[in-house]
Design a protein around this motif. Sequence first.
Motif, mmCIF file in Angstrom:
data_model
loop_
_atom_site.group_PDB
_atom_site.id
_atom_site.type_symbol
_atom_site.label_atom_id
_atom_site.label_comp_id
_atom_site.label_asym_id
_atom_site.label_seq_id
_atom_site.Cartn_x
_atom_site.Cartn_y
_atom_site.Cartn_z
ATOM 1 N N LEU A 133 2.068 33.529 63.884
ATOM 2 C CA LEU A 133 2.648 34.718 63.506
ATOM 3 C C LEU A 133 2.312 34.855 61.998
ATOM 4 O O LEU A 133 2.491 34.004 61.095
ATOM 5 N N LEU A 134 1.771 36.278 61.700
ATOM 6 C CA LEU A 134 1.451 36.597 60.344
ATOM 7 C C LEU A 134 2.620 37.481 59.829
ATOM 8 O O LEU A 134 2.825 38.292 60.404
ATOM 9 N N THR A 135 3.025 37.153 58.756
ATOM 10 C CA THR A 135 4.233 37.769 57.838
ATOM 11 C C THR A 135 3.549 38.257 56.509
ATOM 12 O O THR A 135 3.228 37.249 55.619
ATOM 13 N N ARG A 136 4.030 39.500 56.336
ATOM 14 C CA ARG A 136 3.716 40.044 54.854
ATOM 15 C C ARG A 136 4.886 39.747 54.084
ATOM 16 O O ARG A 136 6.076 40.493 54.454
ATOM 17 N N LEU A 137 5.008 39.107 53.045
ATOM 18 C CA LEU A 137 6.059 38.587 52.643
ATOM 19 C C LEU A 137 6.700 39.806 51.624
ATOM 20 O O LEU A 137 7.934 39.803 51.580
ATOM 21 N N ALA A 138 6.049 40.464 51.486
ATOM 22 C CA ALA A 138 6.442 41.674 50.602
ATOM 23 C C ALA A 138 7.344 42.407 51.244
ATOM 24 O O ALA A 138 8.619 42.807 50.830
ATOM 25 N N GLU A 168 -5.624 41.294 49.025
ATOM 26 C CA GLU A 168 -5.677 42.625 48.200
ATOM 27 C C GLU A 168 -4.287 42.516 47.571
ATOM 28 O O GLU A 168 -3.634 43.600 47.530
ATOM 29 N N GLY A 169 -3.973 41.591 47.074
ATOM 30 C CA GLY A 169 -2.737 41.538 46.016
ATOM 31 C C GLY A 169 -1.428 41.251 47.025
ATOM 32 O O GLY A 169 -0.252 40.975 46.283
ATOM 33 N N GLU A 170 -1.530 40.984 48.310
ATOM 34 C CA GLU A 170 -0.366 40.875 49.158
ATOM 35 C C GLU A 170 -0.381 39.622 49.693
ATOM 36 O O GLU A 170 -1.366 39.158 50.140
ATOM 37 N N THR A 171 0.755 38.713 49.793
ATOM 38 C CA THR A 171 0.836 37.574 50.322
ATOM 39 C C THR A 171 1.189 37.380 51.822
ATOM 40 O O THR A 171 2.405 38.065 52.011
ATOM 41 N N TRP A 172 0.530 36.830 52.488
ATOM 42 C CA TRP A 172 0.970 36.546 53.774
ATOM 43 C C TRP A 172 1.110 35.318 54.157
ATOM 44 O O TRP A 172 0.485 34.458 53.693
ATOM 45 N N PHE A 173 2.035 34.996 55.137
ATOM 46 C CA PHE A 173 2.502 33.581 55.455
ATOM 47 C C PHE A 173 1.995 33.647 56.924
ATOM 48 O O PHE A 173 2.232 34.400 57.688
ATOM 49 N N ILE A 174 1.061 32.477 57.053
ATOM 50 C CA ILE A 174 0.475 32.294 58.313
ATOM 51 C C ILE A 174 1.374 31.046 59.107
ATOM 52 O O ILE A 174 1.022 29.813 58.517
ATOM 53 N N HIS A 175 2.022 31.279 60.057
ATOM 54 C CA HIS A 175 2.830 30.491 60.835
ATOM 55 C C HIS A 175 2.203 30.051 62.135
ATOM 56 O O HIS A 175 2.394 30.683 63.144
ATOM 57 N N PRO A 176 1.650 28.812 62.316
ATOM 58 C CA PRO A 176 1.069 28.436 63.744
ATOM 59 C C PRO A 176 2.034 27.903 64.770
ATOM 60 O O PRO A 176 2.767 27.306 64.041
ATOM 61 N N ALA A 190 -10.273 38.253 57.337
ATOM 62 C CA ALA A 190 -9.613 37.081 56.459
ATOM 63 C C ALA A 190 -8.608 36.486 56.959
ATOM 64 O O ALA A 190 -8.423 35.087 56.821
ATOM 65 N N LEU A 191 -7.627 37.493 57.416
ATOM 66 C CA LEU A 191 -6.496 36.947 57.931
ATOM 67 C C LEU A 191 -6.727 36.156 59.374
ATOM 68 O O LEU A 191 -6.090 35.100 59.530
ATOM 69 N N ALA A 192 -7.578 36.568 60.173
ATOM 70 C CA ALA A 192 -7.731 36.028 61.368
ATOM 71 C C ALA A 192 -8.507 34.775 61.186
ATOM 72 O O ALA A 192 -8.097 33.836 61.850
ATOM 73 N N GLU A 193 -9.347 34.716 60.234
ATOM 74 C CA GLU A 193 -9.819 33.135 60.038
ATOM 75 C C GLU A 193 -8.794 32.491 59.297
ATOM 76 O O GLU A 193 -8.800 30.996 59.703
ATOM 77 N N ALA A 194 -7.952 32.621 58.533
ATOM 78 C CA ALA A 194 -6.887 31.825 58.043
ATOM 79 C C ALA A 194 -5.964 31.459 59.119
ATOM 80 O O ALA A 194 -5.486 30.398 59.252
ATOM 81 N N ALA A 195 -5.763 32.456 60.178
ATOM 82 C CA ALA A 195 -4.846 31.977 61.468
ATOM 83 C C ALA A 195 -5.492 31.061 62.170
ATOM 84 O O ALA A 195 -4.948 29.841 62.612
ATOM 85 N N VAL A 196 -6.807 31.165 62.434
ATOM 86 C CA VAL A 196 -7.595 30.183 63.332
ATOM 87 C C VAL A 196 -7.722 28.691 62.449
ATOM 88 O O VAL A 196 -7.417 27.644 63.087
#
Lengths: 104, 240
Positions: B21-26, B61-69, B41-47
């Motif tokens: 689950l990828l969440t944009r914290l903003a 791009e200045g936005e923080t995403w939380f990646i929850h496997p 880049a998000l897909a890579e981090a999720a893998v």
Amino acid sequence: MTEDILAIAGAWRDAGEQVALATVVETWGSSPRPAGSQLAVTMSGKLAGSVSGGCIEGAVADAAKVAMNSGAPALLDFGISDERAWEVGLSCGGKLKVFVEPIA
Amino acid sequence: MRAETLARLQAERAAKRPVALLTRLADGAQHLFPGEGVPAALAEAAVAALDADAARSLTLEGETWFIHPYTPPLRLLVIGAAHITQALAPMAPALGFAVTVIDPRRAFATEERLPGVTLIDAWPDDAMAELAPDTRTAVVTLTHDPKLDDPALDIALRSGAFYIGALGSRRTHAKRIARLAELGHGPEAIARIHAPVGLDIRAVTASEIALSIMAEIVAARRGAVLGEVRPGAMAAKVPA
């Protein structure tokens, strides 16, 4: 089996409760629960799971109720000083960020 | 989180498919991975998060995403509904393992002896081939009987199982090594087998042996370097 917080949150919602989810998204130092730890909260005051050793759950639940009322998520910052941490029963002196979101 | 996202996430988990689950914290915007088109880049981090079974953040791009496997449960496949198995079966789920016990001897593999455990009374080679151990699977043989243990070990060694343990003394294991070599397993493959099974905690009872096995499985999963003395541990020792 370890508690399935999402399942509990889903079941509460199915039962007609207003539910929010709190997730630890970042930790520094010796925080007791790793990133990804979750707490489900209902407007009626039910809690499942944990985001710390019990130290910040109350504050997180309050923030969750605000989020449920407004419908907007929030990012909470908890810096726990050693002295304060000891007082409230968490001796780690950790810091953490918790993301709170209503399920809607 | 949208209720619909929660439902889809739970459906993926129920189907035992790894999902992040990828969440944009903003603003709380969310994607499920795989399934939804996300930046590379998000897909890579999720893998990576799914591989490591650990949540992480990524600033893009200045936005923080939380990646929850959310990964399917770890599996523990036990060959033999032995006394130790009865101690192991309730311990493993608390540590996140779904337990399956394989034993063709129907007198042993009973619901009475192992309540709530998935029991398979097929021969270990058939059962193991069907269960297809993967990198989230630990395999432990506990029958003491080569007829049952060897075929299971044979398949485990050809699989990606992250842990393979076999009950039996050093002498028993030496004989086992010879038999597995005859089946075509080289020394490197055979070295994957933890035998005698379990950490050396001077375990005596079935529960203690089960504990030593679970501790060894956790150590293998977490990549612990065993035999290292913890810093400060010596200070706690009582002087002779």
